[in-house]
Write a protein that holds these residues in place. Structure first.
Motif, PDB file in Angstrom:
ATOM      1  N   ASN A 188       0.825  -1.194   0.000  1.00 26.42           N
ATOM      2  CA  ASN A 188       0.000   0.000   0.000  1.00 26.42           C
ATOM      3  C   ASN A 188       0.874   1.266   0.000  1.00 26.42           C
ATOM      4  O   ASN A 188       0.929   2.018   0.972  1.00 26.42           O
ATOM      5  CB  ASN A 188      -0.932   0.007   1.213  1.00 26.42           C
ATOM      6  N   GLY A 189       1.584   1.471  -1.095  1.00 26.99           N
ATOM      7  CA  GLY A 189       2.462   2.626  -1.248  1.00 26.99           C
ATOM      8  C   GLY A 189       2.762   2.829  -2.719  1.00 26.99           C
ATOM      9  O   GLY A 189       2.255   2.108  -3.576  1.00 26.99           O
ATOM     10  N   ARG A 190       3.602   3.808  -3.016  1.00 29.58           N
ATOM     11  CA  ARG A 190       3.889   4.134  -4.410  1.00 29.58           C
ATOM     12  C   ARG A 190       4.786   3.100  -5.074  1.00 29.58           C
ATOM     13  O   ARG A 190       4.314   2.216  -5.765  1.00 29.58           O
ATOM     14  CB  ARG A 190       4.542   5.522  -4.484  1.00 29.58           C
ATOM     15  N   GLY A 191       6.072   3.227  -4.900  1.00 28.85           N
ATOM     16  CA  GLY A 191       7.012   2.288  -5.483  1.00 28.85           C
ATOM     17  C   GLY A 191       6.858   2.158  -6.986  1.00 28.85           C
ATOM     18  O   GLY A 191       6.483   3.095  -7.684  1.00 28.85           O
ATOM     19  N   MET A 242      12.533   8.154  -5.875  1.00 31.01           N
ATOM     20  CA  MET A 242      11.820   7.056  -5.219  1.00 31.01           C
ATOM     21  C   MET A 242      12.603   6.512  -4.026  1.00 31.01           C
ATOM     22  O   MET A 242      12.042   6.212  -2.972  1.00 31.01           O
ATOM     23  CB  MET A 242      11.560   5.928  -6.227  1.00 31.01           C
ATOM     24  N   PHE A 243      13.929   6.384  -4.193  1.00 29.40           N
ATOM     25  CA  PHE A 243      14.745   5.804  -3.140  1.00 29.40           C
ATOM     26  C   PHE A 243      15.225   6.837  -2.119  1.00 29.40           C
ATOM     27  O   PHE A 243      15.785   6.472  -1.087  1.00 29.40           O
ATOM     28  CB  PHE A 243      15.958   5.096  -3.742  1.00 29.40           C
ATOM     29  N   PHE A 244      14.976   8.121  -2.389  1.00 23.44           N
ATOM     30  CA  PHE A 244      15.452   9.171  -1.489  1.00 23.44           C
ATOM     31  C   PHE A 244      14.985   8.989  -0.042  1.00 23.44           C
ATOM     32  O   PHE A 244      15.772   9.155   0.894  1.00 23.44           O
ATOM     33  CB  PHE A 244      15.045  10.548  -2.012  1.00 23.44           C
ATOM     34  N   PRO A 245      13.696   8.641   0.211  1.00 19.63           N
ATOM     35  CA  PRO A 245      13.266   8.478   1.613  1.00 19.63           C
ATOM     36  C   PRO A 245      14.030   7.402   2.363  1.00 19.63           C
ATOM     37  O   PRO A 245      14.016   7.374   3.598  1.00 19.63           O
ATOM     38  CB  PRO A 245      11.780   8.117   1.493  1.00 19.63           C
ATOM     39  N   LEU A 246      14.704   6.501   1.656  1.00 19.04           N
ATOM     40  CA  LEU A 246      15.462   5.433   2.297  1.00 19.04           C
ATOM     41  C   LEU A 246      16.908   5.831   2.573  1.00 19.04           C
ATOM     42  O   LEU A 246      17.698   5.001   3.025  1.00 19.04           O
ATOM     43  CB  LEU A 246      15.426   4.177   1.422  1.00 19.04           C
ATOM     44  N   LEU A 295       4.761  14.039 -16.014  1.00 21.77           N
ATOM     45  CA  LEU A 295       3.973  14.676 -14.964  1.00 21.77           C
ATOM     46  C   LEU A 295       4.203  13.988 -13.619  1.00 21.77           C
ATOM     47  O   LEU A 295       4.358  14.663 -12.587  1.00 21.77           O
ATOM     48  CB  LEU A 295       2.487  14.647 -15.319  1.00 21.77           C
ATOM     49  N   GLU A 296       4.238  12.659 -13.612  1.00 20.57           N
ATOM     50  CA  GLU A 296       4.468  11.945 -12.363  1.00 20.57           C
ATOM     51  C   GLU A 296       5.803  12.342 -11.738  1.00 20.57           C
ATOM     52  O   GLU A 296       5.887  12.627 -10.535  1.00 20.57           O
ATOM     53  CB  GLU A 296       4.449  10.428 -12.595  1.00 20.57           C
ATOM     54  N   VAL A 297       6.856  12.396 -12.556  1.00 17.50           N
ATOM     55  CA  VAL A 297       8.180  12.721 -12.031  1.00 17.50           C
ATOM     56  C   VAL A 297       8.253  14.182 -11.586  1.00 17.50           C
ATOM     57  O   VAL A 297       8.882  14.498 -10.575  1.00 17.50           O
ATOM     58  CB  VAL A 297       9.273  12.406 -13.077  1.00 17.50           C
TER      59      VAL A 297
END
Length: 216
Positions: free
Chosen positions: A11-14, A92-96, A146-148
């Motif tokens: 239940n997330g983006r990824g 995408m990987f920045f929060p990690l 647009l997503e990016v």
């Protein structure tokens, strides 16, 4: 009436978020699946279990007329989409990121976004004087861009005016509203889920981030 595609993911983006975007732009409602399958993302549709993100995206784009009118346009769409993948992965990987490296990684991401990636798309739109990247009609390339942009906007506001035009398309505007299938940025609980699902070890992440930074 065709059965709604079922999306199997946490239940997330990824990796699934680009798939959600493309289906939303096509006006397709979806069902939420589970994480019972070893390989995700997976999409159940048209009596198939589709895996591999790019294969899923190409199938959806072609099915819903978002993949150009001919091979030449498809090649341009592929080039634009693949060109965005590296930036998308970095965000995408920045929060990690490790806490002590977050500021450095954010500065690197924003610098690459504003000096290398987005200027290419701004120039493409300006040079051919059209509202869309390929064939003057909405395509997978526009949706991916647009997503990016929105991912980058969450890091730093006001990145590109392109967002204002595309986000007014009804199906996309609907996806941007609260309560849609669009997922929020990763919170602490989601980050732990990602680490558990993919056995995301710190050493491997540092190696991958170092590779990305070195290449750019």
């Amino acid at each position: 009436m065709a059965e709604k595609p079922k999306l199997h993911y946490f239940n997330g983006r990824g990796r699934m978020e680009s798939i959600r975007w493309l289906l939303a732009a096509a006006g397709v409602e979806v069902r939420r699946g589970t994480l019972l399958y070893e390989q995700v993302p997976m999409v159940e549709t048209d009596r198939m279990n589709l895996v591999e993100t790019r294969a899923i995206l190409r199938y959806i784009a072609a099915k819903y007329d978002l993949y150009g009118r001919n091979l030449k346009q498809q090649a341009w769409i592929d080039m634009y989409v693949e060109g965005l993948k590296d930036l998308s992965d970095m965000i995408m990987f920045f929060p990690l990121s490790l806490p002590e490296e977050k500021e450095m990684n954010l500065e690197h991401i924003l610098a690459r976004a504003t000096t290398r990636f987005f200027p290419v798309y701004e120039k493409a739109l300006r040079d051919h004087g059209q509202d869309f990247l390929v064939g003057n009609r909405l395509s997978w390339a526009d949706i991916q861009l647009l997503e990016v942009i929105l991912m980058a906007e969450e890091c730093k506001p006001s990145v590109l005016e392109f967002m204002a035009r595309i986000s007014h398309i009804p199906t996309i505007n609907k996806f941007l509203q609260l309560g849609s299938q669009r997922k929020p940025p990763l919170d602490e609980e989601s980050i732990e889920t990602v680490k558990n699902i993919f056995k995301f070890e710190r050493g491997m992440f540092l190696k991958n981030m170092s590779t990305i930074v070195a290449e750019y």
